[in-house]
Design an enzyme around this catalytic site. Sequence first.
Site, PDB file in Angstrom:
ATOM      1  N   TYR A 337      -3.870   7.280  -4.947  1.00  9.54           N
ATOM      2  CA  TYR A 337      -4.057   5.858  -4.654  1.00  9.54           C
ATOM      3  C   TYR A 337      -3.212   5.040  -5.632  1.00  9.54           C
ATOM      4  CZ  TYR A 337      -6.913   1.711  -3.350  1.00  9.54           C
ATOM      5  OH  TYR A 337      -7.364   0.485  -2.889  1.00  9.54           O
ATOM      6  N   CYS A 338      -2.368   4.150  -5.107  1.00  7.29           N
ATOM      7  CA  CYS A 338      -1.586   3.222  -5.924  1.00  7.29           C
ATOM      8  C   CYS A 338      -0.728   3.992  -6.930  1.00  7.29           C
ATOM      9  CB  CYS A 338      -2.515   2.208  -6.578  1.00  7.29           C
ATOM     10  SG  CYS A 338      -1.672   0.844  -7.417  1.00  7.29           S
ATOM     11  N   VAL A 339      -0.815   3.661  -8.224  1.00  9.85           N
ATOM     12  CA  VAL A 339       0.018   4.341  -9.214  1.00  9.85           C
ATOM     13  C   VAL A 339      -0.383   5.811  -9.348  1.00  9.85           C
ATOM     14  CG1 VAL A 339      -1.440   3.691 -11.171  1.00  9.85           C
ATOM     15  CG2 VAL A 339       0.955   4.198 -11.559  1.00  9.85           C
ATOM     16  N   GLY A 341      -0.889   7.613  -6.823  1.00  8.71           N
ATOM     17  CA  GLY A 341      -0.040   8.213  -5.808  1.00  8.71           C
ATOM     18  C   GLY A 341       1.395   8.374  -6.274  1.00  8.71           C
TER      19      GLY A 341
END
Length: 601
Positions: A337-339, A341
């Site tokens: 998720y987000c950073v 990822g």
Amino acid sequence: MDDTTRNPDQSFTIRDPEAFAQNMAQLTEEGGKAFAAMFEGSEKGEAKLIFAEEMNHAAKTLSQIAEKWLSDPRKAMEAQNRLWSGYLTLWTQALRRMAGEDAEPVAEPDRGDKRFAAPEWHRHPMFDFLKQAYLLTARWAETLVEETQDIDEHTRHKARFYVRQIANAISPSNFVLTNPELLQETLESNGDNLVRGMKMLAEDIKLGKGELKIRQSDPAGFEVGKNLALSPGKVVFENELMQLIQYAPATKTVYKRPFLMVPPWINKFYILDLRPEKSLFHWLVEQGHTVFCISWVNPDGRLARKSFEEYMKEGILTALDVVCDITGEDKVNVGGYCVGGTLLAATLAYLAETGDTRFASATFLTTQVDFTHAGDLKVFVDEAQVRAVEEDMADRGYLEGRRMATAFNLLRSNDLIWPYVVNNYLRGRAPFPFDLLYWNSDSTHLPAANHSFYLRNCYLENRLSRGEMEIAGVRLDLKKVKIPVYNLATKEDHIAPAKSVFLGSRCFGGPVRFVLAGSGHIAGVVNPPDKRKYQYWTGTKPAGEIDAWLAKAKEHPGSWWPDWQAWVSRLSKEQVKARAPGNRKYKPIEDAPGRYVKVKS
């Protein structure tokens, strides 16, 4: 008297002059407490005046815009005349309205602008005039930035952002004397609302150690482990950087392949486990998945040298080892998720280069791997600003969580800053308890080495998408990542813009299912099917421009979660007996959500 029955020509008068005078005296006293809290933080060296630093950057940027206009007096005069022409038209229309004639507005708020939704902004001529004058001025300033010649796009982007922030700050809706609702409420309560608000202001400055930490939710309304992050499970492993949580099964049989989630370390993982009815983890175990999640530490100065590489090795790769040991499987589905990822994508490229094939599929939630179109966060990233951040981190070994929280809030200041300033400190109303905003204010620190690497290699130099990033001596090539990828973007994302996520889809070498969800970075992801909210779009292979892709995509009502479930279950349908958390080698350490997530910044 409610908004629909007030006389638009009513006079704004003080109800009880004596009570009003007493409240003004008390307001002065409470204001002194607020100033004392601010100076106390400055004297102790705890207050860094984050907003002051941003205003300094804004002044430098906007001065470049001003210089360009002043260097051409003719064009500057034309621009000034446009503004005065707008004012003159507005004044003429106002006079016509005062004479009882119909007058078309010169400037109207954008659709969905909640600041001017109250009827008084239109009904009362003075406030209608203030509103339109403000809108004319703000839009004129925005036009100046767009029409500035001979300036680089990064400077224009920064100027556009800072003009919007200044315009949002000086809106007449943010001041008592220029906001009809606030003015009426102040007079009817004899200023009691301002006294309550000043008390809250002093409390929030004290809580922020000399800086204003705006409360967006009732801080006493939630507690992690009590009414947030409730999914049953156990911490089955921990090291300096993370705890690994394994959630208890909810079905008799489960998918053979376990699922590991890598959340961002910029925020806390429990956004994916707020409450059972909106918890992604709760839903996943109900679908029959064995779910593991990394809970990153909230670091202090002792972890200053923890690098991006160590977050990969001591975080994702260590978690992968543990998941395989506990489940006995050699194939794992993984999500980021987000950073989280972004780190996962780098890890997948590293594993592809080193021949490790244990990850069978990857799911990316609002994740950027190509930072070409990274949105307004790029305003905060150029060589000068990155050096300034690095110097600040060098003092304590980490970037304070409130710095990143401030940046995120500025991206949507008309939603996350000014409504709370008005509600809390001018109306004197405590905000409602809201789990999402409680999580939003529960910030985390960022280790200096890791954050510096991330800013430079991703935002500043975009090295991951170009195949130029190196970790542990290995050059990372995302084209060598051949496993199936589910890549989710959200349509209104201010942090990982959909255009950026879409562009990143073509970096991978295997099949990519790109899905666009409605709403934003959080609400678009945390969208349980039972809520029947928003929508998502599916389409062909992500190629070309996202607008062209969307024009041909199919819209589906509700949550994207079932679409993901159908995708991942097609990859491997085999079931095994449900797995209890841990095993003989990895005995449960404590109940989920564990200790690390409870550490406050």
